[in-house]
Scaffold this motif. Structure first.
Motif, PDB file in Angstrom:
ATOM      1  N   SER A 171     -35.215  -0.059  11.030  1.00  0.00           N
ATOM      2  CA  SER A 171     -34.125  -0.103  12.004  1.00  0.00           C
ATOM      3  C   SER A 171     -33.400  -1.439  12.052  1.00  0.00           C
ATOM      4  O   SER A 171     -32.363  -1.558  12.674  1.00  0.00           O
ATOM      5  CB  SER A 171     -34.670   0.220  13.399  1.00  0.00           C
ATOM      6  N   THR A 199     -34.824  -4.779  12.919  1.00  0.00           N
ATOM      7  CA  THR A 199     -35.626  -5.842  13.543  1.00  0.00           C
ATOM      8  C   THR A 199     -34.796  -7.090  13.792  1.00  0.00           C
ATOM      9  O   THR A 199     -33.720  -7.015  14.358  1.00  0.00           O
ATOM     10  CB  THR A 199     -36.879  -6.147  12.689  1.00  0.00           C
ATOM     11  N   THR A 200     -35.306  -8.259  13.368  1.00  0.00           N
ATOM     12  CA  THR A 200     -34.631  -9.512  13.731  1.00  0.00           C
ATOM     13  C   THR A 200     -33.473  -9.866  12.826  1.00  0.00           C
ATOM     14  O   THR A 200     -32.768 -10.824  13.071  1.00  0.00           O
ATOM     15  CB  THR A 200     -35.639 -10.674  13.706  1.00  0.00           C
ATOM     16  N   VAL A 242     -39.210  -3.141  18.049  1.00  0.00           N
ATOM     17  CA  VAL A 242     -38.482  -4.088  18.886  1.00  0.00           C
ATOM     18  C   VAL A 242     -39.135  -5.464  18.764  1.00  0.00           C
ATOM     19  O   VAL A 242     -40.358  -5.583  18.851  1.00  0.00           O
ATOM     20  CB  VAL A 242     -38.494  -3.647  20.371  1.00  0.00           C
ATOM     21  N   GLN A 249     -34.857 -10.124  19.610  1.00  0.00           N
ATOM     22  CA  GLN A 249     -33.645  -9.298  19.690  1.00  0.00           C
ATOM     23  C   GLN A 249     -33.104  -9.285  21.111  1.00  0.00           C
ATOM     24  O   GLN A 249     -31.895  -9.363  21.337  1.00  0.00           O
ATOM     25  CB  GLN A 249     -33.943  -7.867  19.250  1.00  0.00           C
ATOM     26  N   ILE A 250     -34.020  -9.167  22.071  1.00  0.00           N
ATOM     27  CA  ILE A 250     -33.623  -9.137  23.474  1.00  0.00           C
ATOM     28  C   ILE A 250     -33.072 -10.498  23.884  1.00  0.00           C
ATOM     29  O   ILE A 250     -32.059 -10.601  24.575  1.00  0.00           O
ATOM     30  CB  ILE A 250     -34.821  -8.716  24.346  1.00  0.00           C
ATOM     31  N   ILE A 288     -28.247  -5.247  25.288  1.00  0.00           N
ATOM     32  CA  ILE A 288     -29.607  -5.076  24.763  1.00  0.00           C
ATOM     33  C   ILE A 288     -29.753  -3.717  24.097  1.00  0.00           C
ATOM     34  O   ILE A 288     -30.364  -3.585  23.029  1.00  0.00           O
ATOM     35  CB  ILE A 288     -30.645  -5.266  25.888  1.00  0.00           C
ATOM     36  N   LYS A 289     -29.164  -2.689  24.703  1.00  0.00           N
ATOM     37  CA  LYS A 289     -29.235  -1.353  24.105  1.00  0.00           C
ATOM     38  C   LYS A 289     -28.558  -1.328  22.747  1.00  0.00           C
ATOM     39  O   LYS A 289     -29.033  -0.694  21.807  1.00  0.00           O
ATOM     40  CB  LYS A 289     -28.596  -0.313  25.033  1.00  0.00           C
ATOM     41  N   GLU A 314     -28.433  -3.773  20.746  1.00  0.00           N
ATOM     42  CA  GLU A 314     -29.280  -4.549  19.843  1.00  0.00           C
ATOM     43  C   GLU A 314     -30.523  -3.779  19.404  1.00  0.00           C
ATOM     44  O   GLU A 314     -30.908  -3.805  18.239  1.00  0.00           O
ATOM     45  CB  GLU A 314     -29.702  -5.850  20.540  1.00  0.00           C
ATOM     46  N   ILE A 315     -31.172  -3.073  20.343  1.00  0.00           N
ATOM     47  CA  ILE A 315     -32.454  -2.425  20.026  1.00  0.00           C
ATOM     48  C   ILE A 315     -32.397  -0.905  20.027  1.00  0.00           C
ATOM     49  O   ILE A 315     -33.347  -0.250  19.602  1.00  0.00           O
ATOM     50  CB  ILE A 315     -33.576  -2.902  20.974  1.00  0.00           C
TER      51      ILE A 315
END
Length: 434
Positions: free
Chosen positions: A91, A93-94, A337, A341-342, A398-399, A401-402
């Motif tokens: 997905s 990740t970082t 997650v 990322q957050i 945030i949504k 991003e993850i």
């Protein structure tokens, strides 16, 4: 019933001979055709001809997710691109996602191991498989689809979401096997009750659930609510996808297809090999992957291994339920997650400090993410309506991003606990040990 008795019930000594031949071949291929591995081996002073026994695999350096990211997109391929017929990724990740490529032979092997998994779950040609894993670059949906096709069962490619339609199809088609994440299976079970149906109104006999950690208590609830055997499937995009290991109806561990994947358990700190039954980090090596061989991949998943013959008749080794990870990577509702990322999303908003806390819970059967983030004194003194708008904005960032919804709350500056050592960013209150 066993799908491939030759390999699933093979004598242990014969299996070791097969594994050694395949290990020697894949190491030679990786060294000669993947520049990354040639450099890795040369730096460690290891040559393919040094692999004379299975124990010699310990001479080879580990491969990590970071290594695969650095090779993005096709730097780990061992064949020309025209030989690759399918590509999947993680997905993201970082940073960059990890990519895996498949030749036609690789797809055939993937079909084989998923077919084995479905048969372990009591499935066969007469079954109707409702596939609730996501299709696309995620390996879950197409992995199960490939295996169901190979087995000759009917595959209903539902993917995830659209719960009402899922239940209608399940009832109308009289689905016998459900494949999805365990948390989504629980949501389906609860939704079934809400629309006035019971487990007697459907024909499910088995659930093949994976892509996230889940407990024995979750299994018990799923089996009670849906009237099924709830079984665990394991896989990694980096290796091939689902089907690396699968639980049989004995429910005494997940059988690794060790004619295709060689397993090791190491101490994540010392990196030394552990004995049978000792819990540590699972390390896997592909033995037959053409398009992208992966040698000694550190999965970060914590488990133990059992080499004894199972009551089902299979001689393949079994890993215990994954109980956690050896790094800070989180798996929430089947999605990978990273706290960073957050943090990245939070720092895009003016007026917020880098001090935050992520609290993960499982109040019922679905994971929830609560995030507390400190505001500057100036921002915290703003009107309540403005604060609510900012919270929504951050949650949306945030949504993006993850890919998951979070519950976000802005708190007063310096209200979160401090640590003189490493900051405690994540509090995981889920009980994943059982």
């Amino acid at each position: 019933m066993i799908y491939n008795e030759k390999y699933e019930t093979m004598d242990i000594d014969e299996k070791k001979e097969l594994q050694l031949r395949r290990l020697q071949k894949i190491v030679k291929t990786a060294y000669e055709k993947v520049p990354f591995y040639k450099k890795k081996f040369d730096d460690a002073g290891v040559k393919p001809e040094d692999i004379k026994t299975l124990k010699d695999i310990e001479k080879i350096p580990f491969t990590t997710k970071a290594d695969l990211r650095e090779a993005y997109p096709f730097g780990m391929f061992a064949v020309d691109e025209e030989e690759i017929v399918e590509i999947h990724t993680t997905s993201g990740t970082t940073g960059k996602p990890t990519v895996t490529g498949y030749t036609k032979k690789d797809i055939g092997i993937w079909q084989e191991i998923i077919a084995r998994a479905i048969v372990m779950a009591g499935g066969g040609k007469k079954d109707i498989i409702q596939n609730g894993y996501g299709y696309g670059l995620f390996t879950g949906g197409l992995g199960v689809h490939h295996g169901g096709y190979k087995l000759g069962a009917i595959v209903v490619p539902m993917s995830s979401g659209n719960t009402k339609r899922q239940l209608e199809i399940m009832s109308d088609f009289q689905t016998t096997i459900l494949t999805c994440t365990p948390s989504y299976a629980m949501y389906l079970a609860e939704s079934l009750e809400k629309i006035g149906l019971t487990k007697k109104d459907i024909s499910l006999k088995t659930g093949i659930f994976g892509a996230e950690m889940w407990t024995s208590e979750m299994r018990d609830k799923l089996e009670e609510k849906l009237g099924i055997d709830a079984l665990n499937i394991y896989g990694l995009t980096e290796l091939t996808g689902p089907g690396v290991a699968m639980e049989c109806l004995e429910k005494s561990g997940l059988h690794i297809s060790d004619d295709h994947f060689y397993p090791e358990i190491i101490d994540p700190k010392t990196k030394k090999s552990l004995n049978e039954g000792e819990k540590g980090e699972l390390v896997l090596t592909t033995l037959t992957k053409e398009g992208m061989p992966v040698i000694r991949f550190r999965t970060k998943d914590l488990t133990s291994i059992n080499w004894n013959k199972c009551k089902c008749g299979r001689t393949t080794p079994r890993i215990s339920r994954i109980s956690g990870r050896s790094d800070d990577m989180l798996k929430v509702r089947g999605v990978i997650v990273f706290p960073s990322q957050i943090e990245s999303a939070i720092l895009k908003i003016e007026g917020l400090t880098p001090n935050y806390q992520i609290i993960i819970t499982r109040p019922e059967f679905l994971d929830e993410i609560d995030i507390l983030v400190e505001a500057t004194p100036a921002l915290f003194s703003d009107e309540m309506k403005e604060m609510e708008e900012i919270e929504i904005k951050i949650a949306n960032e945030i949504k993006k991003e993850i890919g998951l919804r979070v519950n976000l709350q802005i708190v007063e500056s310096e209200s979160l606990p401090r640590s003189e050592g490493k900051a405690v960013r994540v509090i995981d209150k889920r009980n994943l040990e059982n």
